[in-house]
Scaffold this motif. Sequence first.
Motif, PDB file in Angstrom:
ATOM      1  N   LYS A   1       0.829  -1.216   0.000  1.00 20.15           N
ATOM      2  CA  LYS A   1       0.000   0.000   0.000  1.00 20.15           C
ATOM      3  C   LYS A   1       0.857   1.258   0.000  1.00 20.15           C
ATOM      4  O   LYS A   1       0.553   2.223  -0.698  1.00 20.15           O
ATOM      5  CB  LYS A   1      -0.966  -0.009   1.176  1.00 20.15           C
ATOM      6  CG  LYS A   1      -2.054  -1.039   1.023  1.00 20.15           C
ATOM      7  CD  LYS A   1      -3.026  -0.998   2.165  1.00 20.15           C
ATOM      8  CE  LYS A   1      -3.951  -2.189   2.026  1.00 20.15           C
ATOM      9  NZ  LYS A   1      -5.268  -1.990   2.386  1.00 20.15           N
TER      10      LYS A   1
ATOM     11  N   VAL B   1       2.445   1.681  -3.552  1.00 20.28           N
ATOM     12  CA  VAL B   1       1.458   2.145  -4.533  1.00 20.28           C
ATOM     13  C   VAL B   1       1.127   3.614  -4.294  1.00 20.28           C
ATOM     14  O   VAL B   1       1.054   4.407  -5.236  1.00 20.28           O
ATOM     15  CB  VAL B   1       0.189   1.271  -4.506  1.00 20.28           C
ATOM     16  CG1 VAL B   1      -0.922   1.890  -5.341  1.00 20.28           C
ATOM     17  CG2 VAL B   1       0.502  -0.131  -5.014  1.00 20.28           C
TER      18      VAL B   1
ATOM     19  N   GLU C   1       1.689   6.540  -7.008  1.00 19.01           N
ATOM     20  CA  GLU C   1       0.585   7.420  -7.410  1.00 19.01           C
ATOM     21  C   GLU C   1       0.937   8.878  -7.146  1.00 19.01           C
ATOM     22  O   GLU C   1       0.700   9.749  -7.991  1.00 19.01           O
ATOM     23  CB  GLU C   1      -0.705   7.039  -6.675  1.00 19.01           C
ATOM     24  CG  GLU C   1      -1.302   5.745  -7.158  1.00 19.01           C
ATOM     25  CD  GLU C   1      -2.474   5.270  -6.314  1.00 19.01           C
ATOM     26  OE1 GLU C   1      -2.625   5.733  -5.157  1.00 19.01           O
ATOM     27  OE2 GLU C   1      -3.234   4.421  -6.825  1.00 19.01           O
TER      28      GLU C   1
ATOM     29  N   LYS D   1      -2.674   0.808 -16.367  1.00 16.05           N
ATOM     30  CA  LYS D   1      -3.351  -0.180 -15.527  1.00 16.05           C
ATOM     31  C   LYS D   1      -4.164  -1.096 -16.438  1.00 16.05           C
ATOM     32  O   LYS D   1      -4.602  -0.679 -17.510  1.00 16.05           O
ATOM     33  CB  LYS D   1      -4.297   0.489 -14.527  1.00 16.05           C
ATOM     34  CG  LYS D   1      -3.568   1.151 -13.371  1.00 16.05           C
ATOM     35  CD  LYS D   1      -4.542   1.531 -12.288  1.00 16.05           C
ATOM     36  CE  LYS D   1      -3.802   1.995 -11.063  1.00 16.05           C
ATOM     37  NZ  LYS D   1      -4.661   2.016  -9.884  1.00 16.05           N
TER      38      LYS D   1
ATOM     39  N   THR E   1      -0.751  -6.071  -8.559  1.00 17.01           N
ATOM     40  CA  THR E   1      -1.186  -5.192  -7.478  1.00 17.01           C
ATOM     41  C   THR E   1      -1.864  -3.956  -8.057  1.00 17.01           C
ATOM     42  O   THR E   1      -1.299  -3.291  -8.924  1.00 17.01           O
ATOM     43  CB  THR E   1       0.026  -4.766  -6.621  1.00 17.01           C
ATOM     44  OG1 THR E   1       0.649  -5.934  -6.094  1.00 17.01           O
ATOM     45  CG2 THR E   1      -0.381  -3.841  -5.499  1.00 17.01           C
ATOM     46  N   GLU E   2      -3.077  -3.676  -7.585  1.00 18.59           N
ATOM     47  CA  GLU E   2      -3.840  -2.513  -8.034  1.00 18.59           C
ATOM     48  C   GLU E   2      -3.974  -2.436  -9.560  1.00 18.59           C
ATOM     49  O   GLU E   2      -4.103  -1.343 -10.120  1.00 18.59           O
ATOM     50  CB  GLU E   2      -3.211  -1.222  -7.503  1.00 18.59           C
ATOM     51  CG  GLU E   2      -3.162  -1.098  -6.008  1.00 18.59           C
ATOM     52  CD  GLU E   2      -4.531  -0.983  -5.370  1.00 18.59           C
ATOM     53  OE1 GLU E   2      -5.407  -0.304  -5.934  1.00 18.59           O
ATOM     54  OE2 GLU E   2      -4.724  -1.582  -4.296  1.00 18.59           O
ATOM     55  N   ASN E   3      -3.884  -3.591 -10.230  1.00 18.34           N
ATOM     56  CA  ASN E   3      -3.999  -3.682 -11.687  1.00 18.34           C
ATOM     57  C   ASN E   3      -2.930  -2.878 -12.428  1.00 18.34           C
ATOM     58  O   ASN E   3      -3.113  -2.477 -13.571  1.00 18.34           O
ATOM     59  CB  ASN E   3      -5.389  -3.249 -12.159  1.00 18.34           C
ATOM     60  CG  ASN E   3      -6.427  -4.317 -11.921  1.00 18.34           C
ATOM     61  OD1 ASN E   3      -6.482  -4.910 -10.857  1.00 18.34           O
ATOM     62  ND2 ASN E   3      -7.233  -4.586 -12.915  1.00 18.34           N
TER      63      ASN E   3
END
Length: 99
Positions: A8, A11, A15, A23, A42-44
């Motif tokens: 997390k 990512v 971001e 993605k 992860t997170e596409n």
Amino acid sequence: MFPLDRSKAIVKELEGNDQIVFKYVDPEGNIAGYPWCPNGATENIAGICNREGNVFGLMPHPERVFFRVTHPDWTRETDGQGDGRAVFESVLDYVTKKH
């Protein structure tokens, strides 16, 4: 894949730095699972770049379908360029406009 205990945070950092380039999405542009995200990323996330934006890593391998005849369903539609070519052309367009 990122280390699970830091996923997390990593990512969020990517971001925040605008480093997520691509993605995996469905045909309507929505974040979606398999088959649109075939590897469970992860997170596409399909592509990221470094903070400077001059080094880019991509998982889907668009070079596989630079020409339409190299697509798995090429016999359904044999003419035209492959989907992967659009990725490379958009990069070239961006770079030539930037400089």
